[in-house]
Design an enzyme around this catalytic site. Structure first.
Site, PDB file in Angstrom:
ATOM      1  N   HIS A  53       0.798  -1.234   0.000  1.00 47.60           N
ATOM      2  CA  HIS A  53       0.000   0.000   0.000  1.00 47.60           C
ATOM      3  C   HIS A  53       0.829   1.281   0.000  1.00 47.60           C
ATOM      4  CE1 HIS A  53       0.983  -0.108   4.274  1.00 47.60           C
ATOM      5  NE2 HIS A  53       0.562   1.136   4.354  1.00 47.60           N
ATOM      6  N   TYR A  69      13.065 -10.905 -13.042  1.00 46.53           N
ATOM      7  CA  TYR A  69      11.817 -10.275 -12.602  1.00 46.53           C
ATOM      8  C   TYR A  69      10.652 -10.737 -13.470  1.00 46.53           C
ATOM      9  CZ  TYR A  69       8.423  -6.521 -11.738  1.00 46.53           C
ATOM     10  OH  TYR A  69       7.289  -5.812 -11.432  1.00 46.53           O
ATOM     11  N   THR A 115       1.449  -1.369 -18.155  1.00 47.68           N
ATOM     12  CA  THR A 115       2.604  -0.863 -18.870  1.00 47.68           C
ATOM     13  C   THR A 115       3.459  -0.023 -17.915  1.00 47.68           C
ATOM     14  OG1 THR A 115       3.270   0.234 -20.919  1.00 47.68           O
ATOM     15  CG2 THR A 115       1.446   1.233 -19.677  1.00 47.68           C
ATOM     16  N   LEU A 144       4.743   2.628 -15.506  1.00 46.18           N
ATOM     17  CA  LEU A 144       3.940   3.459 -14.615  1.00 46.18           C
ATOM     18  C   LEU A 144       4.744   4.625 -14.056  1.00 46.18           C
ATOM     19  CD1 LEU A 144       2.332   0.525 -12.624  1.00 46.18           C
ATOM     20  CD2 LEU A 144       1.217   1.887 -14.408  1.00 46.18           C
TER      21      LEU A 144
END
Length: 315
Positions: free
Chosen positions: A12, A137, A165, A167
């Site tokens: 978060h 990754y 995509t 960000l």
């Protein structure tokens, strides 16, 4: 999702998770659950299971991940594959074991082959060799997609996956060693402006093309998909347009107000030549991004000035 449903946002405080939290609050969801990494180590299966058993979560947004740009992926490949595999495996499995209604797993468009046809469609997954600089990754994220699909098939769960995509936005990482290209450029141009530098170094040739999605748009798409989408196929999330690194650098230069020149360091890697996702499926589900690149860049730069710059640069 009922407005009172217990919704857990894993990650978060990151770029994606914080945007999802803001979006849920904006839409009137009041029963949000979240923990910092120091409070809940998602790499530890026992504490993750204990957390899910105690909290009785209804929905999960799995936005927690170890992320970074080319430098970080090159220097810490073991960290990237290990931590991401552990985080997503533990959360997905605990969600199943504790009867979570629905889970949304967030991946990345680096899952696609380096030379995938453009724009990249969902069916292009696993059709070619990955980009070497972020292969560990990418493999972890592909495993997450397949884990959600497999749990759905075997256990009847409702776990969906979305592949955003590139960000950018509030709470981005502006560390020059570990950040992605856009926040790195924002910081580089700002520091150059403050220091009255004559030029800013840009890695590579400037010719690779990238698609950029504002984080609040992604969050809106995620909440939308959680509410309306069920299916075993993952969904691309993007804007459907791309721009060269040189062009986006010039936009950032203008927004920041830097008066010097661009210097392209061609000894540095370009990475994948082009990364544009096909968003036909997403548009068919009824959602489109609404924030223009210029508007998003201005918001991101203003957030950087108000938050990161004061604390870290003292300028």
């Amino acid at each position: 999702m009922d407005k009172n449903a217990r919704i857990y946002i894993a990650g978060h405080r990151g770029l994606v998770g914080s945007a999802i939290k803001r979006q849920l609050e904006k839409q009137g969801y009041t029963n949000l659950v979240y923990r910092t990494s120091s409070e809940l180590d998602l790499r530890d299966p026992s504490v993750v299971n204990e957390f899910f058993a105690k909290e009785a979560v209804d929905f999960v947004f799995l936005a927690a991940a170890k992320v970074g740009g080319i430098v970080a992926n090159n220097e810490y490949p073991a960290d990237f594959i290990r931590d991401n595999l552990l985080i997503q495996t533990n959360v997905i499995d605990a969600a199943y074991r504790n009867n979570v209604d629905k889970l949304l797993f967030l991946g990345s468009t680096c899952i696609y082959p380096k030379h995938a046809p453009q724009p990249m469609k969902e069916e292009h997954l696993l059709t070619g060799t990955l980009e070497p600089t972020n292969e560990p990754y990418a493999i972890a994220k592909i495993a997450g997609i397949k884990m959600c699909e497999s749990y759905n098939r075997q256990f009847g769960t409702k776990f969906i996956s979305a592949m955003p995509t590139n960000l950018y936005g509030e709470f981005d990482n502006f560390d020059l060693e570990t950040s992605h290209v856009l926040p790195a450029l924002i910081r580089k141009f700002h520091e150059a402006k403050v220091n009255n530098d004559k030029q800013v170094e840009i890695w590579g040739t400037g010719s690779p093309k990238r698609e950029f999605l504002y984080s609040d748009d992604l969050a809106e798409a995620c909440v939308y998909l959680m509410n309306i989408y069920e299916g075993n196929e993952f969904v691309n999330i993007g804007v459907g347009e791309d721009i060269s690194i040189k062009e986006v650098a010039l936009k950032i230069k203008s927004i920041v107000g830097f008066k010097g020149e661009l210097a392209f360091n061609t000894d540095k890697p370009d990475g994948t030549p082009r990364k544009l996702v096909d968003v036909t499926k997403l548009h068919g589900l009824g959602w489109k991004a609404s924030t223009s690149l210029e508007e998003g860049l201005e918001k991101a730069y203003n957030w950087y000035l108000e938050n990161y710059d004061k604390e870290s640069l003292n300028v």
